[in-house]
Write a protein that holds these residues in place. Structure first.
Motif, mmCIF file in Angstrom:
data_model
loop_
_atom_site.group_PDB
_atom_site.id
_atom_site.type_symbol
_atom_site.label_atom_id
_atom_site.label_comp_id
_atom_site.label_asym_id
_atom_site.label_seq_id
_atom_site.Cartn_x
_atom_site.Cartn_y
_atom_site.Cartn_z
ATOM 1 N N ALA A 16 -29.298 -61.242 -78.065
ATOM 2 C CA ALA A 16 -29.565 -62.098 -76.903
ATOM 3 C C ALA A 16 -29.397 -63.579 -77.192
ATOM 4 N N PHE A 17 -29.462 -63.983 -78.449
ATOM 5 C CA PHE A 17 -29.402 -65.415 -78.738
ATOM 6 C C PHE A 17 -28.062 -65.990 -78.299
ATOM 7 N N ASN A 18 -28.139 -67.210 -77.743
ATOM 8 C CA ASN A 18 -26.955 -67.911 -77.215
ATOM 9 C C ASN A 18 -26.356 -67.201 -76.010
ATOM 10 N N THR A 19 -27.194 -66.433 -75.289
ATOM 11 C CA THR A 19 -26.839 -65.862 -73.989
ATOM 12 C C THR A 19 -27.978 -66.221 -73.035
ATOM 13 N N PRO A 20 -27.757 -66.110 -71.709
ATOM 14 C CA PRO A 20 -28.857 -66.408 -70.779
ATOM 15 C C PRO A 20 -30.117 -65.584 -71.031
ATOM 16 N N ILE A 21 -29.971 -64.376 -71.560
ATOM 17 C CA ILE A 21 -31.124 -63.509 -71.814
ATOM 18 C C ILE A 21 -31.992 -64.065 -72.944
ATOM 19 N N GLY A 22 -31.416 -64.912 -73.787
ATOM 20 C CA GLY A 22 -32.166 -65.461 -74.912
ATOM 21 C C GLY A 22 -32.854 -66.778 -74.624
ATOM 22 N N LYS A 23 -33.085 -67.110 -73.356
ATOM 23 C CA LYS A 23 -33.572 -68.453 -73.023
ATOM 24 C C LYS A 23 -34.947 -68.763 -73.621
ATOM 25 N N PRO A 78 -46.385 -67.098 -95.065
ATOM 26 C CA PRO A 78 -46.945 -66.063 -94.179
ATOM 27 C C PRO A 78 -46.347 -66.136 -92.777
ATOM 28 N N VAL A 79 -46.169 -64.976 -92.179
ATOM 29 C CA VAL A 79 -45.742 -64.888 -90.784
ATOM 30 C C VAL A 79 -46.934 -64.415 -89.968
ATOM 31 N N HIS A 80 -47.397 -65.261 -89.078
ATOM 32 C CA HIS A 80 -48.584 -64.923 -88.282
ATOM 33 C C HIS A 80 -48.238 -64.223 -86.981
ATOM 34 N N HIS A 81 -47.070 -64.576 -86.396
ATOM 35 C CA HIS A 81 -46.720 -64.066 -85.067
ATOM 36 C C HIS A 81 -45.267 -63.620 -85.004
ATOM 37 N N LEU A 82 -45.029 -62.554 -84.277
ATOM 38 C CA LEU A 82 -43.694 -62.189 -83.815
ATOM 39 C C LEU A 82 -43.668 -62.504 -82.324
ATOM 40 N N VAL A 83 -42.743 -63.367 -81.909
ATOM 41 C CA VAL A 83 -42.648 -63.768 -80.506
ATOM 42 C C VAL A 83 -41.413 -63.123 -79.898
ATOM 43 N N ILE A 84 -41.577 -62.439 -78.781
ATOM 44 C CA ILE A 84 -40.442 -61.815 -78.106
ATOM 45 C C ILE A 84 -39.689 -62.914 -77.370
ATOM 46 N N GLY A 85 -38.466 -63.195 -77.838
ATOM 47 C CA GLY A 85 -37.712 -64.341 -77.335
ATOM 48 C C GLY A 85 -36.637 -63.997 -76.333
ATOM 49 N N ILE A 86 -36.707 -62.805 -75.754
ATOM 50 C CA ILE A 86 -35.700 -62.394 -74.776
ATOM 51 C C ILE A 86 -36.303 -62.382 -73.377
ATOM 52 N N ALA A 87 -35.423 -62.553 -72.378
ATOM 53 C CA ALA A 87 -35.869 -62.527 -70.979
ATOM 54 C C ALA A 87 -34.853 -61.732 -70.163
ATOM 55 N N PRO A 88 -34.801 -60.406 -70.387
ATOM 56 C CA PRO A 88 -33.837 -59.580 -69.653
ATOM 57 C C PRO A 88 -34.200 -59.464 -68.181
ATOM 58 N N ASP A 89 -33.214 -59.078 -67.367
ATOM 59 C CA ASP A 89 -33.460 -58.900 -65.936
ATOM 60 C C ASP A 89 -34.619 -57.932 -65.723
ATOM 61 N N GLY A 90 -35.555 -58.326 -64.885
ATOM 62 C CA GLY A 90 -36.709 -57.482 -64.606
ATOM 63 C C GLY A 90 -37.807 -57.569 -65.638
ATOM 64 N N GLY A 91 -37.568 -58.309 -66.729
ATOM 65 C CA GLY A 91 -38.600 -58.481 -67.740
ATOM 66 C C GLY A 91 -38.977 -57.216 -68.478
#
Length: 355
Positions: A16-23, A78-91
């Motif tokens: 998704a990165f560098n596409t609208p879904i990766g906003k 340390p990694v504290h969080h995994l953040v979902i960075g995609i925004a597909p149609d309909g979520g």
């Protein structure tokens, strides 16, 4: 950068990165006060810098093909969080993302998601989170009704300059332009606050936020009003910038009218992608012409659009200035690409409207 609110994070953005879904991922790579971003999970860019891929500017944020490889490469960090960075149609949350989330939970990593598929409704994820003493945060989860605000009219007390950054389409860069303007005002020695209206603004650390597209309809106006009022009451800023959602005329993602009606901005800045011919994700739905969109905003709100800001997607660098000049000639409005050229001129323009 200020100390992050919530610690170190990896961003999930596979395919998704560098596409609208990766906003959402894009916003976090460009700026966030909530996390320190350690990397982006997307196996299409091995060895690349996320900022270079996105904007041609180094960010120091690397790509990793998998969660396991990221954790191994980061070593003692340390990694504290995994953040979902995609925004597909309909979520909706893809199955591939579910697998990565479960791996993160088993590793003792909190997971933050702004999608409409809520993590807290997945029994296995809830069990894994509990077993590993970590949190699942669904940013779009609607607050309980008793926590919501109904429109009251208190917005009329706000005497700071209010600017709404609306757009001619969804995923067109409204939030990015809003943040750039806020930061430029602060750099100029003035106070400015961002009022976020989507999940990504919250993930970026916007202090005054509501998530408009998951709010119960009766309370949308009241929540917008409350966020603007709180920003004014608590911070006494020179400028409040309200992030737009969707667009006034988008068939699938409306949102502009509520911001105009409840946020009651003094003026509007309109974000536009000159290369777009159809609404994002909806082939056959022609984008309404820019002059028509300006006319609709001004008719409904009684407020002026004072500038156009350009999203340069699908444009070569040498195309940006001619596109800005063409829009200015067509609309009679000053036109800027603040992501490519900075917000200096736009800041000077907005300063002239300070109360």
């Amino acid at each position: 950068m200020t100390k992050p609110i919530d610690g170190n994070a990896l961003i999930y953005a596979q395919d998704a990165f560098n596409t609208p879904i990766g906003k959402t991922a894009h916003g976090l790579v460009r700026f966030t006060e909530r996390y320190r971003i350690l990397g982006v999970l997307d196996n299409r860019f091995p060895g690349a810098d996320a900022g270079m891929v996105l904007d041609g500017k180094p960010s120091g944020i690397p790509f990793f093909p998998t969660l396991e490889e990221a954790l191994e490469a980061l070593g003692d960090q340390p990694v504290h969080h995994l953040v979902i960075g995609i925004a597909p149609d309909g979520g909706r949350l893809p199955e591939a993302a579910r697998s990565v989330i479960k791996k993160a939970l088993k590793r003792g990593i909190h997971v933050d998601s702004g999608l409409h598929d809520f993590l807290y409704k997945d029994p296995e994820m809830v069990r894994l989170a509990k077993e590993n003493n970590v949190q699942l945060r669904d940013i779009r989860r609607t607050p309980e009704r008793e926590e919501l605000h109904f429109f009251s009219g208190k917005i009329e007390k706000v005497d700071a300059l209010k600017i709404a950054v609306l757009g001619t389409d969804s995923a067109v860069g409204k939030r990015t332009t809003a943040w750039i303007l806020v930061h430029a005002f602060r750099k100029a020695g003035l106070s400015a606050e961002m009022v976020g209206t989507g999940q990504t603004a919250w993930l970026q650390g916007a202090k005054y936020s509501m998530v408009m597209d998951s709010c119960i309809n009766d309370f949308v106006s009241g929540e917008i009003e409350h966020a603007v009022y709180q920003a004014w009451e608590n911070e006494s800023p020179d400028l409040i910038v309200i992030e737009g959602q969707g667009s006034l005329m988008n068939p699938a993602y409306p949102g502009g009218f509520e911001i105009l009606a409840a946020g009651r901005p003094d003026y509007v800045i309109l974000q536009h992608a000159p290369k777009r011919k159809e609404y994002d994700g909806f082939p056959g739905y022609a984008l309404h012409p820019l002059p028509i969109q300006i006319q609709a905003i001004e008719l409904l709100s009684g407020k002026k659009v004072i500038a156009i800001t350009v999203n340069h997607e699908d444009m070569a660098p040498e195309e940006i200035d001619p596109a800005c000049r063409a829009i200015q000639a067509e609309t009679g409005l000053p036109t800027f690409d603040v992501l490519a050229h900075g917000a200096g001129e736009l800041t000077q323009l907005v300063k002239a409207y300070l109360k």
